[in-house]
Scaffold this motif. Structure first.
Motif, PDB file in Angstrom:
ATOM      1  N   PRO A 204       0.982  -1.133  -0.157  1.00 12.43           N
ATOM      2  CA  PRO A 204       0.066   0.144  -0.081  1.00 12.43           C
ATOM      3  C   PRO A 204       1.064   1.284   0.017  1.00 12.43           C
ATOM      4  O   PRO A 204       1.925   1.025   0.098  1.00 12.43           O
ATOM      5  CB  PRO A 204      -0.745  -0.259   1.330  1.00 12.43           C
ATOM      6  N   LEU A 205       0.309   2.490  -0.141  1.00 12.67           N
ATOM      7  CA  LEU A 205       1.016   3.770   0.075  1.00 12.67           C
ATOM      8  C   LEU A 205       1.128   4.053   1.311  1.00 12.67           C
ATOM      9  O   LEU A 205       0.573   3.568   2.440  1.00 12.67           O
ATOM     10  CB  LEU A 205       0.150   4.710  -0.701  1.00 12.67           C
ATOM     11  N   SER A 206       2.129   5.086   1.695  1.00  6.11           N
ATOM     12  CA  SER A 206       2.788   5.096   2.946  1.00  6.11           C
ATOM     13  C   SER A 206       2.634   6.752   3.609  1.00  6.11           C
ATOM     14  O   SER A 206       3.402   7.102   4.299  1.00  6.11           O
ATOM     15  CB  SER A 206       4.294   4.656   2.863  1.00  6.11           C
ATOM     16  N   CYS A 207       1.839   7.698   2.727  1.00  8.09           N
ATOM     17  CA  CYS A 207       2.109   9.020   3.310  1.00  8.09           C
ATOM     18  C   CYS A 207       0.701   9.616   2.943  1.00  8.09           C
ATOM     19  O   CYS A 207       0.123   9.190   1.882  1.00  8.09           O
ATOM     20  CB  CYS A 207       3.050   9.643   2.363  1.00  8.09           C
ATOM     21  N   CYS A 208       0.178  10.185   3.726  1.00 10.89           N
ATOM     22  CA  CYS A 208       0.520  10.713   5.262  1.00 10.89           C
ATOM     23  C   CYS A 208      -0.702  10.817   5.838  1.00 10.89           C
ATOM     24  O   CYS A 208      -1.626  11.535   5.366  1.00 10.89           O
ATOM     25  CB  CYS A 208       1.694  11.968   5.263  1.00 10.89           C
TER      26      CYS A 208
ATOM     27  N   THR B  92      -3.077  10.893  18.219  1.00  9.56           N
ATOM     28  CA  THR B  92      -3.768  10.008  19.028  1.00  9.56           C
ATOM     29  C   THR B  92      -4.705   9.213  18.149  1.00  9.56           C
ATOM     30  O   THR B  92      -5.144   9.778  17.070  1.00  9.56           O
ATOM     31  CB  THR B  92      -4.737  10.773  20.157  1.00  9.56           C
ATOM     32  N   ALA B  93      -5.211   8.205  18.668  1.00 13.43           N
ATOM     33  CA  ALA B  93      -5.920   7.147  17.621  1.00 13.43           C
ATOM     34  C   ALA B  93      -7.050   7.785  17.244  1.00 13.43           C
ATOM     35  O   ALA B  93      -7.712   7.688  16.208  1.00 13.43           O
ATOM     36  CB  ALA B  93      -6.450   5.781  18.501  1.00 13.43           C
ATOM     37  N   GLY B  94      -7.981   8.667  18.069  1.00 14.63           N
ATOM     38  CA  GLY B  94      -9.095   9.414  17.721  1.00 14.63           C
ATOM     39  C   GLY B  94      -8.835  10.980  17.377  1.00 14.63           C
ATOM     40  O   GLY B  94      -9.835  11.724  17.363  1.00 14.63           O
ATOM     41  N   GLY B  95      -7.464  11.225  16.967  1.00  7.61           N
ATOM     42  CA  GLY B  95      -7.230  12.596  16.790  1.00  7.61           C
ATOM     43  C   GLY B  95      -7.482  13.099  15.227  1.00  7.61           C
ATOM     44  O   GLY B  95      -6.922  14.080  14.812  1.00  7.61           O
ATOM     45  N   GLY B  96      -8.324  12.176  14.321  1.00  2.88           N
ATOM     46  CA  GLY B  96      -8.361  12.387  13.198  1.00  2.88           C
ATOM     47  C   GLY B  96      -7.677  12.040  11.904  1.00  2.88           C
ATOM     48  O   GLY B  96      -7.892  11.947  11.024  1.00  2.88           O
ATOM     49  N   GLY B  97      -6.609  10.871  12.375  1.00  2.00           N
ATOM     50  CA  GLY B  97      -5.893  10.405  11.326  1.00  2.00           C
ATOM     51  C   GLY B  97      -6.893   9.105  11.020  1.00  2.00           C
ATOM     52  O   GLY B  97      -7.413   8.463  11.872  1.00  2.00           O
ATOM     53  N   ASN B  98      -6.496   8.775   9.521  1.00  2.00           N
ATOM     54  CA  ASN B  98      -7.193   7.828   9.339  1.00  2.00           C
ATOM     55  C   ASN B  98      -6.519   7.014   7.987  1.00  2.00           C
ATOM     56  O   ASN B  98      -5.682   7.701   7.329  1.00  2.00           O
ATOM     57  CB  ASN B  98      -8.734   8.212   8.664  1.00  2.00           C
ATOM     58  N   VAL B  99      -6.579   5.704   8.075  1.00  6.23           N
ATOM     59  CA  VAL B  99      -5.562   4.993   6.965  1.00  6.23           C
ATOM     60  C   VAL B  99      -6.049   5.380   5.635  1.00  6.23           C
ATOM     61  O   VAL B  99      -5.041   4.981   4.625  1.00  6.23           O
ATOM     62  CB  VAL B  99      -5.834   3.212   7.326  1.00  6.23           C
TER      63      VAL B  99
ATOM     64  N   TRP C  27      -0.893   6.708  16.617  1.00  7.12           N
ATOM     65  CA  TRP C  27      -0.103   6.252  15.333  1.00  7.12           C
ATOM     66  C   TRP C  27       1.322   6.474  15.614  1.00  7.12           C
ATOM     67  O   TRP C  27       1.843   7.423  16.043  1.00  7.12           O
ATOM     68  CB  TRP C  27      -0.712   7.232  14.239  1.00  7.12           C
ATOM     69  N   ASP C  28       2.327   5.667  15.180  1.00  3.91           N
ATOM     70  CA  ASP C  28       3.697   5.941  15.402  1.00  3.91           C
ATOM     71  C   ASP C  28       4.103   6.874  14.728  1.00  3.91           C
ATOM     72  O   ASP C  28       5.166   7.545  15.426  1.00  3.91           O
ATOM     73  CB  ASP C  28       4.538   4.603  14.824  1.00  3.91           C
ATOM     74  N   SER C  29       3.601   7.297  13.477  1.00  2.00           N
ATOM     75  CA  SER C  29       4.160   8.449  13.178  1.00  2.00           C
ATOM     76  C   SER C  29       3.060   9.083  12.030  1.00  2.00           C
ATOM     77  O   SER C  29       2.030   8.497  11.681  1.00  2.00           O
ATOM     78  CB  SER C  29       5.428   8.323  12.334  1.00  2.00           C
ATOM     79  N   ASP C  30       3.291  10.152  11.368  1.00  2.00           N
ATOM     80  CA  ASP C  30       2.082  10.420  10.310  1.00  2.00           C
ATOM     81  C   ASP C  30       2.785   9.861   9.083  1.00  2.00           C
ATOM     82  O   ASP C  30       1.732   9.840   8.154  1.00  2.00           O
ATOM     83  CB  ASP C  30       2.370  12.152  10.229  1.00  2.00           C
ATOM     84  N   HIS C  31       3.845   9.320   8.962  1.00  2.00           N
ATOM     85  CA  HIS C  31       4.323   8.382   7.889  1.00  2.00           C
ATOM     86  C   HIS C  31       4.297   6.848   8.240  1.00  2.00           C
ATOM     87  O   HIS C  31       4.461   6.765   9.473  1.00  2.00           O
ATOM     88  CB  HIS C  31       5.729   8.560   7.337  1.00  2.00           C
ATOM     89  N   ALA C  32       3.969   6.281   7.194  1.00  2.43           N
ATOM     90  CA  ALA C  32       4.333   4.783   7.528  1.00  2.43           C
ATOM     91  C   ALA C  32       5.698   4.523   7.103  1.00  2.43           C
ATOM     92  O   ALA C  32       6.425   5.453   6.846  1.00  2.43           O
ATOM     93  CB  ALA C  32       3.340   3.981   6.522  1.00  2.43           C
ATOM     94  N   GLY C  33       6.231   3.257   7.616  1.00  3.48           N
ATOM     95  CA  GLY C  33       7.704   2.959   7.197  1.00  3.48           C
ATOM     96  C   GLY C  33       7.715   2.403   6.045  1.00  3.48           C
ATOM     97  O   GLY C  33       6.462   1.509   5.606  1.00  3.48           O
ATOM     98  N   ILE C  34       8.800   1.992   5.539  1.00  5.27           N
ATOM     99  CA  ILE C  34       9.250   1.169   4.383  1.00  5.27           C
ATOM    100  C   ILE C  34      10.559   0.361   4.452  1.00  5.27           C
ATOM    101  O   ILE C  34      11.370   0.879   4.967  1.00  5.27           O
ATOM    102  CB  ILE C  34       9.109   1.949   3.064  1.00  5.27           C
ATOM    103  N   ALA C  35      10.367  -1.083   4.667  1.00  4.66           N
ATOM    104  CA  ALA C  35      11.254  -2.081   4.574  1.00  4.66           C
ATOM    105  C   ALA C  35      11.453  -2.884   3.350  1.00  4.66           C
ATOM    106  O   ALA C  35      10.269  -3.216   3.066  1.00  4.66           O
ATOM    107  CB  ALA C  35      11.180  -2.713   5.923  1.00  4.66           C
TER     108      ALA C  35
END
Length: 359
Positions: free
Chosen positions: A291-295, A302-309, A344-352
């Motif tokens: 999937p895509l990773s930004c942002c 916070t989990a309820g702070g407005g961020g969504n996958v 959420w760990d960050s506003d970005h996802a990580g890529i390995a």
């Protein structure tokens, strides 16, 4: 692996402040956001992402240090040395990575943008002095490279990841902003190391964070020029691959980082320039788009702070190589697309990316 840690706040209110009072108010807002984003909690999830993937080398961006000092100090002297709770990102992350025993070490960390100012944290301009100052805040941005700790084999005295020639430096072309009317360079740069991983040839590992705030129709630079969207990061990308640049040389280069650019998923014209310049220089992508990773579109994670996958709708974080013939992609994984520990760990996802390097 490439991992943007999220510095903990949106700096835009500060970089766009037109007066000292507005800047001091913005600094208070920013410090409050950093406190709300609790890196001491987020570090647990970030460390688990890294440990689950077990990469030999990790490029970190936005490994910030947040420090404070009394309002009586002259902020121009950069005297703040007291690390705020949750403000020492690299140390907190390393503590989590190594709490069960040595797993990772810092190879190189490069200080970049560094700024200190009075902060009005209670929102009341009539309490505290000067300008309603309650405390001074200092942000030092850093990028860093980590290497996995472990032996070459059960009977070998050699480490699995041998490193040498660790370096870090700043770009010549920088965005210039005017917080409170004061011209200020947004220092960005890169880190690099030559690395030999057991069973593979030696490579050069380069980690970078290209400019994020050159996203206006006109952006002023430290070269006294005005350029369009994405053109500061474009100039920085070209510095990486210029003759003698850090992403050049006789060794195969693996380049990771937050490029703030992508040719396939640009949000507006100019977003593709930096990534395209690397592709034109012979680099090839070695990370996934699925999937895509930004942002995340949220300042407080916070989990309820407005961020969504669903907000992960484009790509700016990359793993690339200048030797696609000999550096092959085995698999690529996106991490951190769901909250843990209430954040959420960050506003970005990580890529390995698992890579096979051979001749």
């Amino acid at each position: 692996m490439t991992r943007n840690l999220y510095l903990g706040a949106d700096l835009t209110p500060g970089t766009s402040a037109t007066s000292i009072q507005e800047l001091v108010n913005a600094a208070g807002q920013i410090l409050n956001q950093v406190d709300q984003n609790k890196f001491q909690v987020r570090a647990k999830g970030l460390a688990q992402e890294i440990l689950n993937q077990n990469p030999d080398l990790v490029g970190l961006q936005e490994a910030a240090a947040w420090r404070d000092a009394p309002c009586s100090d002259n902020p121009l002297d950069f005297t703040a040395t007291h690390v705020r709770p949750g403000g020492g990102f690299l140390g907190l992350l390393m503590n989590q990575l190594n709490k069960a025993g040595p797993r990772y070490r810092v190879v190189v960390a490069e200080p970049e943008f560094d700024f200190q100012i009075w902060a009005n944290t209670d929102g009341n301009e009539s309490t505290g002095s000067p300008f309603g100052c309650d405390i001074e805040g200092r942000l030092t941005m850093r990028d860093a490279i980590l290497a996995r700790v472990g032996k070459d084999g059960p009977r070998s005295p050699l480490p699995r990841v041998q490193t040498s020639n660790a370096k870090g430096a700043h770009f010549d072309t920088l965005l210039q902003v005017t917080p409170g009317g004061v011209p200020t360079d947004v220092t960005r740069g890169w880190t690099s190391v030559d690395a030999k991983v057991t069973g593979a040839p030696k490579i050069r590992f380069v980690n970078t964070h290209l400019e994020a705030f050159d996203n206006q129709p006109s952006n002023h630079t430290n070269q006294n020029t005005d350029v369009g969207n994405g053109q500061v990061r474009w100039a920085q990308a070209k510095e990486l691959v210029a003759n003698g640049g850090p992403a050049t040389g006789s060794l195969p280069v693996i380049l990771v980082g937050d490029l703030n650019s992508d040719v396939r998923t640009p949000l507006k014209p100019g977003d593709q320039l930096a990534h395209r310049s690397l592709l034109n220089a012979g680099f090839a992508e070695r990370s996934t788009y699925d999937p895509l990773s930004c942002c995340l579109d949220a300042d407080v994670l916070t989990a309820g702070g407005g961020g969504n996958v669903s907000q992960f709708d484009h790509k700016v974080d990359h793993v690339m190589t200048d030797d696609p013939t000999h550096v092959n992609l085995v698999r690529s994984t996106v991490t951190g697309r769901s909250p843990v520990n209430g954040f959420w760990d960050s506003d970005h996802a990580g890529i390995a990316s698992a890579l096979s390097v051979g001749f």
